[in-house]
Design a protein around this motif. Structure first.
Motif, PDB file in Angstrom:
ATOM      1  N   PRO A 106     -19.329 -64.759  14.412  1.00 53.07           N
ATOM      2  CA  PRO A 106     -18.787 -65.915  15.153  1.00 53.07           C
ATOM      3  C   PRO A 106     -17.583 -65.548  16.017  1.00 53.07           C
ATOM      4  N   ALA A 107     -16.746 -64.633  15.545  1.00 50.91           N
ATOM      5  CA  ALA A 107     -15.560 -64.239  16.316  1.00 50.91           C
ATOM      6  C   ALA A 107     -15.947 -63.488  17.587  1.00 50.91           C
ATOM      7  N   THR A 108     -17.022 -62.698  17.541  1.00 49.50           N
ATOM      8  CA  THR A 108     -17.432 -61.946  18.734  1.00 49.50           C
ATOM      9  C   THR A 108     -17.860 -62.881  19.865  1.00 49.50           C
ATOM     10  N   ARG A 109     -18.371 -64.051  19.513  1.00 50.75           N
ATOM     11  CA  ARG A 109     -18.827 -65.000  20.552  1.00 50.75           C
ATOM     12  C   ARG A 109     -17.645 -65.572  21.326  1.00 50.75           C
ATOM     13  N   LYS A 110     -16.455 -65.476  20.765  1.00 50.04           N
ATOM     14  CA  LYS A 110     -15.256 -65.971  21.437  1.00 50.04           C
ATOM     15  C   LYS A 110     -14.374 -64.828  21.950  1.00 50.04           C
ATOM     16  N   ALA A 111     -14.855 -63.598  21.801  1.00 51.71           N
ATOM     17  CA  ALA A 111     -14.041 -62.432  22.198  1.00 51.71           C
ATOM     18  C   ALA A 111     -13.832 -62.388  23.701  1.00 51.71           C
ATOM     19  N   ILE A 112     -12.744 -61.787  24.107  1.00 52.49           N
ATOM     20  CA  ILE A 112     -12.446 -61.669  25.539  1.00 52.49           C
ATOM     21  C   ILE A 112     -13.431 -60.713  26.205  1.00 52.49           C
ATOM     22  N   GLU A 113     -13.781 -61.016  27.452  1.00 49.66           N
ATOM     23  CA  GLU A 113     -14.683 -60.164  28.220  1.00 49.66           C
ATOM     24  C   GLU A 113     -13.946 -58.859  28.547  1.00 49.66           C
ATOM     25  N   THR A 114     -14.636 -57.750  28.437  1.00 51.72           N
ATOM     26  CA  THR A 114     -13.987 -56.439  28.529  1.00 51.72           C
ATOM     27  C   THR A 114     -13.262 -56.230  29.859  1.00 51.72           C
ATOM     28  N   GLY A 115     -13.917 -56.564  30.961  1.00 50.75           N
ATOM     29  CA  GLY A 115     -13.287 -56.384  32.273  1.00 50.75           C
ATOM     30  C   GLY A 115     -12.040 -57.250  32.425  1.00 50.75           C
ATOM     31  N   GLU A 116     -12.097 -58.447  31.891  1.00 50.95           N
ATOM     32  CA  GLU A 116     -10.935 -59.339  31.950  1.00 50.95           C
ATOM     33  C   GLU A 116      -9.767 -58.760  31.146  1.00 50.95           C
ATOM     34  N   LEU A 117     -10.087 -58.215  29.976  1.00 57.30           N
ATOM     35  CA  LEU A 117      -9.026 -57.621  29.159  1.00 57.30           C
ATOM     36  C   LEU A 117      -8.387 -56.432  29.871  1.00 57.30           C
ATOM     37  N   LEU A 118      -9.206 -55.564  30.456  1.00 54.74           N
ATOM     38  CA  LEU A 118      -8.652 -54.379  31.117  1.00 54.74           C
ATOM     39  C   LEU A 118      -7.801 -54.768  32.317  1.00 54.74           C
ATOM     40  N   SER A 119      -8.221 -55.796  33.034  1.00 58.93           N
ATOM     41  CA  SER A 119      -7.426 -56.286  34.154  1.00 58.93           C
ATOM     42  C   SER A 119      -6.071 -56.796  33.671  1.00 58.93           C
ATOM     43  N   LEU A 120      -6.101 -57.544  32.571  1.00 59.93           N
ATOM     44  CA  LEU A 120      -4.857 -58.082  32.017  1.00 59.93           C
ATOM     45  C   LEU A 120      -3.954 -56.965  31.487  1.00 59.93           C
TER      46      LEU A 120
END
Length: 210
Positions: free
Chosen positions: A53-67
């Motif tokens: 269930p937690a993975t379904r709410k995880a941040i998108e990888t590209g968004e995280l790297l940008s941040l």
């Protein structure tokens, strides 16, 4: 008089036997003595009820790297987890991308994202450490009575990945396939290296095969 003494001695003896036959212990002490921790069962329950269930709410990888490039403090504060002090932090991520190559120990994937589009590696051979256990922030160390039980949960989670996630994916994936994935990454907050992100997979799916 002798009869009274014999009766008195008899009842004293009965009292001593009864006293030594009955004793009380705290319930948690009894449970600790009679039950042993089953790390495999705990890992399976954690996997199904908390991690997936937690993975379904995880941040998108590209968004995280940008941040991470624009506001590293915010990225670590809002999206990382760790059970101990120090610079090593874990992130739960998800994403989609195109398989660029398949190597002996990893699959290289070009991320498809509105943000960063890096090449990441998905580990397919060496699955160890605590990244997946800790990345969701959903596990409570206070549930465990000793560190061995806690570490055994990591070992069992990694075993689930090695035996349940990777084999089918690895047997079918080809260069050019579009895949979706979720998993955990480990980063050093003090010395953050974004050149090649390695994902320890929790889920892998081929959504478009050539």
């Amino acid at each position: 008089m002798k009869k009274i003494i014999r009766y008195a001695a008899f009842f004293i003896l009965i009292g001593i036997v009864a006293y030594n036959s009955v004793y009380f212990k705290k319930l948690d002490e009894v449970k600790a003595a009679t039950t042993s921790f089953n790390a495999a069962r705990y890992a399976n329950e954690f996997w199904g009820t908390k991690l997936i269930p937690a993975t379904r709410k995880a941040i998108e990888t590209g968004e995280l790297l940008s941040l991470l490039k624009t506001d590293k403090e915010k990225a670590f504060a809002n999206h990382s987890h760790a059970l101990g002090i120090g610079n090593i932090k874990y992130f739960l991520v998800q994403g989609e991308g195109i398989v660029e190559s398949i190597e002996e120990n990893q699959v290289l994937v070009k991320i498809e994202s509105l943000h960063e589009k890096p090449e990441i590696s998905i580990a397919t051979e060496y699955i160890f450490g605590n990244a997946v256990r800790d990345a969701s922030g959903a596990i409570d160390i206070n549930e465990f009575s000793n560190s061995m039980d806690f570490n055994n949960v990591s070992a069992e989670i990694n075993k689930l990945i090695r035996e349940g996630v990777i084999p089918e994916f690895k047997s079918k994936v080809k260069k050019g396939d579009r895949i979706t994935f979720s998993g955990a990454i480990e980063l050093n907050k003090e010395h953050t290296d974004l050149k090649r992100i390695e994902v320890i997979p929790v889920s892998l799916k081929i959504v478009d095969s050539i």
